[in-house]
Design an enzyme around this catalytic site. Structure first.
Site, mmCIF file in Angstrom:
data_model
loop_
_atom_site.group_PDB
_atom_site.id
_atom_site.type_symbol
_atom_site.label_atom_id
_atom_site.label_comp_id
_atom_site.label_asym_id
_atom_site.label_seq_id
_atom_site.Cartn_x
_atom_site.Cartn_y
_atom_site.Cartn_z
ATOM 1 N N CYS A 1 -2.769 9.015 2.661
ATOM 2 C CA CYS A 1 -2.398 8.418 1.296
ATOM 3 C C CYS A 1 -3.394 8.427 0.219
ATOM 4 O O CYS A 1 -3.193 8.746 -0.944
ATOM 5 C CB CYS A 1 -1.806 6.929 1.217
ATOM 6 N N GLU B 1 0.769 -1.102 0.018
ATOM 7 C CA GLU B 1 -0.043 0.033 -0.097
ATOM 8 C C GLU B 1 0.928 1.298 -0.228
ATOM 9 O O GLU B 1 1.542 1.526 1.014
ATOM 10 C CB GLU B 1 -0.974 -0.135 1.153
HETATM 11 P P1 NDP Z 1 8.636 4.615 4.499
HETATM 12 O O1 NDP Z 1 8.269 3.958 3.122
HETATM 13 O O2 NDP Z 1 10.366 4.829 4.466
HETATM 14 O O3 NDP Z 1 8.505 3.720 5.555
HETATM 15 C C1 NDP Z 1 7.262 2.916 6.017
HETATM 16 C C2 NDP Z 1 7.564 1.724 6.884
HETATM 17 O O4 NDP Z 1 8.801 1.041 6.437
HETATM 18 C C3 NDP Z 1 8.238 2.270 8.230
HETATM 19 O O5 NDP Z 1 7.793 1.442 9.402
HETATM 20 C C4 NDP Z 1 9.848 2.135 8.009
HETATM 21 O O6 NDP Z 1 10.423 1.981 9.292
HETATM 22 C C5 NDP Z 1 9.752 0.791 7.246
HETATM 23 N N1 NDP Z 1 11.077 0.848 6.511
HETATM 24 C C6 NDP Z 1 12.020 1.597 6.200
HETATM 25 N N2 NDP Z 1 13.057 0.908 5.406
HETATM 26 C C7 NDP Z 1 12.544 -0.188 5.253
HETATM 27 C C8 NDP Z 1 13.190 -1.476 4.925
HETATM 28 N N3 NDP Z 1 14.284 -1.181 4.105
HETATM 29 N N4 NDP Z 1 12.779 -2.623 5.144
HETATM 30 C C9 NDP Z 1 11.513 -2.746 5.596
HETATM 31 N N5 NDP Z 1 10.847 -1.774 6.213
HETATM 32 C C10 NDP Z 1 11.448 -0.529 6.148
HETATM 33 O O7 NDP Z 1 8.086 6.068 4.896
HETATM 34 P P2 NDP Z 1 8.388 7.221 5.445
HETATM 35 O O8 NDP Z 1 7.905 6.938 6.935
HETATM 36 O O9 NDP Z 1 9.567 7.449 5.361
HETATM 37 O O10 NDP Z 1 7.769 8.295 4.668
HETATM 38 C C11 NDP Z 1 8.276 8.537 3.325
HETATM 39 C C12 NDP Z 1 7.259 8.937 2.440
HETATM 40 O O11 NDP Z 1 6.070 7.871 2.080
HETATM 41 C C13 NDP Z 1 6.159 10.137 2.958
HETATM 42 O O12 NDP Z 1 6.778 11.211 2.588
HETATM 43 C C14 NDP Z 1 4.940 9.669 2.019
HETATM 44 O O13 NDP Z 1 4.930 10.068 0.829
HETATM 45 C C15 NDP Z 1 4.918 8.393 1.911
HETATM 46 N N6 NDP Z 1 4.155 7.583 2.765
HETATM 47 C C16 NDP Z 1 3.051 7.050 2.289
HETATM 48 C C17 NDP Z 1 2.247 6.343 3.445
HETATM 49 C C18 NDP Z 1 0.665 5.752 2.923
HETATM 50 O O14 NDP Z 1 -0.195 5.804 3.619
HETATM 51 N N7 NDP Z 1 0.814 4.893 1.669
HETATM 52 C C19 NDP Z 1 2.321 6.258 4.760
HETATM 53 C C20 NDP Z 1 3.864 6.917 5.221
HETATM 54 C C21 NDP Z 1 4.349 7.341 4.193
HETATM 55 P P3 NDP Z 1 10.911 3.307 9.995
HETATM 56 O O15 NDP Z 1 10.019 4.446 9.955
HETATM 57 O O16 NDP Z 1 11.292 2.959 11.428
HETATM 58 O O17 NDP Z 1 12.045 3.942 9.088
#
Ligand code: NDP
Length: 499
Positions: free
Chosen positions: A278, A244
């Site tokens: 999102c 997602e």
């Molecule tokens: P990320 O995609 O980086 O993180 C989402 C989740 O994945 C977090 O729990 C994160 O952990 C984890 N994660 C990060 N790196 C890895 C990896 N290599 N393997 C497995 N899990 C991992 O999103 P961000 O929070 O950095 O947000 C960045 C952008 O994503 C936002 O600017 C927005 O545009 C989008 N976003 C979209 C969402 C949606 O609802 N579709 C929700 C959130 C963000 P940790 O936080 O500990 O790094």
């Protein structure tokens, strides 16, 4: 519970990290950084527990999930408070999020049996001697990697459905909302008393450890870029994933729309949760006949809305997101766009003011990339054909919205998106029977509804012979006469006619 069944304790986790208030920068809580070994241990406990959970049957699991539902519902203000502190979202919005999540949990618990239990299907004319049936079986252990923007509602779309389908779950919340994840796991433990649903905390590396720990499926919510990394890691072990990812959702306003309602929906869709949604509204396409009226309404409403402590629009949860929002606004203004409300984002800001941008070129970042802030671009279109073409013109395709009194369905059916709300906004997310998810860069797979339950299962098909077939086809005893009969039957059935 014996000691071998128990979830591992955190005594081995030397390192910790702080969860901070995005409004003030104050420390809200301190949590362990779980390493690869700890994550593997938690997954091993989940694996062992999955046999017991699966054996409980639909009814036993429903009873356990109802207990959990009751604990959350009775303490929803407490969960909303943790969420508010960690994300900065207004208390009322946090409460609404918990309410919707509980509704999904209730639906998943009470519908799993109906959707997944073994059911008969037609064997078809050529196999009429067979009784055919299919059931959907749990995969085992599901790893859920959650975001910070809706830290209860979004992961619950995977957690509740995966549990109801008979899987155990290990949840890695975002590093910005570990307290919410721990609250959920603790409340489950309180209600059920078994390590069916566990949490691991830490940074991205902890999430990466979860993808490599031998889980049977990963449900990821977050950015498209990280989704690709998760998928690449899962490819190593052929672990299936549901992604997602982000969106760049459009709201379309036809000339027969209730313009005041459309403006209200555009503002809420763009600015609620400070735009960090999102499936939030990021672009609006308005028919030229109602463009001026729409803009006047939107600007008047947006000018009343303030991002401030205790206000209706909270701070930006993830500090690095402010740079992305600033870049999109600056680029739009540099390329001929105008900010009718809001404007450039000041350096050092924790809050971003509601921003309405017009005259922004279609190929600019503010129209094509996910902004994830309380900003919206508004464009005038000559026809709804043009609105549809432009709405369908980004690599994302998650949600969408249409405002029209008479053409809502017609326009919705031409939008490339996983979901569409007509004369409402994001309404699809609150309906437990509807699947939620996107296509293209917005990801694939579905949470919510019957599709969301099946997402965490694999189908098991059974064909049982009821009587000997008239033509013995699957044997070396098959004769030329039977082959000729088969040819005749297939020609008779499928070789002519319209059907
Ligand atoms: P990320 O995609 O980086 O993180 C989402 C989740 O994945 C977090 O729990 C994160 O952990 C984890 N994660 C990060 N790196 C890895 C990896 N290599 N393997 C497995 N899990 C991992 O999103 P961000 O929070 O950095 O947000 C960045 C952008 O994503 C936002 O600017 C927005 O545009 C989008 N976003 C979209 C969402 C949606 O609802 N579709 C929700 C959130 C963000 P940790 O936080 O500990 O790094």
């Amino acid at each position: 519970m014996t000691t071998t069944d128990a979830a591992p304790t955190d005594t081995a986790a030397a390192a910790t990290f702080d969860s901070l208030s995005p409004a003030t920068g104050e420390v809200v809580g301190t949590h362990p950084i779980h390493d690869d070994a700890h994550v593997a241990q938690v997954v091993a406990v989940a694996r062992k527990e999955s046999e017991r959970w699966r054996a409980l049957s639909f009814d036993g699991r429903k009873k356990a999930l109802v207990k959990w539902r009751k604990v959350i519902a009775s303490r929803m203000e407490e969960l909303a408070d943790v969420m508010s502190k960690e994300t900065g979202k207004p208390a009322g919005d946090a409460l609404l999020e918990v309410a919707l999540a509980v509704d999904h949990l209730a639906w998943a618990a009470s519908h799993a049996e109906k959707v997944l239990k073994r059911r008969s299907v037609s064997p078809g004319l050529l196999m009429v001697n067979q009784a055919a049936s299919v059931e959907y079986r749990p995969l085992g252990v599901v790893g859920v990697i959650g975001p910070w923007n809706y830290p209860v509602f979004t992961p619950m779309g995977s957690i509740a459905y995966a549990l109801a389908a008979g899987n155990t779950v290990v949840f890695k919340p975002s590093e910005y909302t570990p307290g919410v994840g721990e609250w959920l796991a603790n409340s489950f433990q309180e209600a059920v008393g078994r390590p069916v649903f566990q949490v691991v905390t830490g940074y991205g590396a902890t999430g990466a450890a979860l993808t490599a720990a031998g889980v049977d499926k990963v449900a990821f919510t977050g950015s498209t870029a990280t989704g690709k990394k998760v998928m690449a890691a899962c490819a190593e072990t052929l672990t299936p994933v549901v992604i997602e990812a982000g969106g760049k959702d459009a709201l379309l306003v036809a000339d027969d729309a209730d313009v005041a309602e459309a403006a209200d929906a555009a503002l809420w869709g763009a600015c609620s949760n400070a735009g960090q949604t999102c499936a939030g509204v990021e672009r609006v396409y308005v028919h030229e006949r109602v463009y001026d009226e729409f803009l006047t309404e939107l600007v008047a409403k947006a000018e009343q809305l303030k991002a401030e402590p205790g206000g209706q629009v909270g701070p930006i949860t993830m500090p690095s997101q402010i740079d992305i929002i600033r870049r999109h606004v600056d680029d739009a203004l540099a390329r001929g766009g105008r900010a009718l409300v809001g404007g450039p984002v000041p350096e050092g800001a924790r809050f971003v003011q509601p921003t309405v941008l017009v005259d922004v070129p279609e190929d600019s970042a503010a129209v094509q990339e996910e902004t994830f802030g309380p900003t919206v671009t508004v464009s005038k279109v000559r026809s709804m054909d043009e609105a549809i073409e432009r709405a369908n013109g980004t690599r994302y395709a998650l949600g969408s919205t249409v405002f029209s009194k008479s053409q809502g369905m017609e326009i919705a059916e031409r939008l490339r998106a996983g979901m569409t709300a007509i004369n409402g906004v994001i309404s699809f997310a609150g309906i437990p029977t509807l699947p939620f998810g996107g296509v293209g860069d917005s990801g694939f797979g579905r949470i919510h509804g019957p599709d969301g339950l099946r997402e965490f299962t694999y189908p098991h098909a059974i064909a049982r012979q009821r009587f000997k077939p008239a033509m013995a086809l699957t044997t070396f005893r098959r004769t030329a006469k039977e082959e000729a009969q088969l040819t005749k039957v297939v020609r008779g059935l499928y070789g002519r006619g319209q059907k």
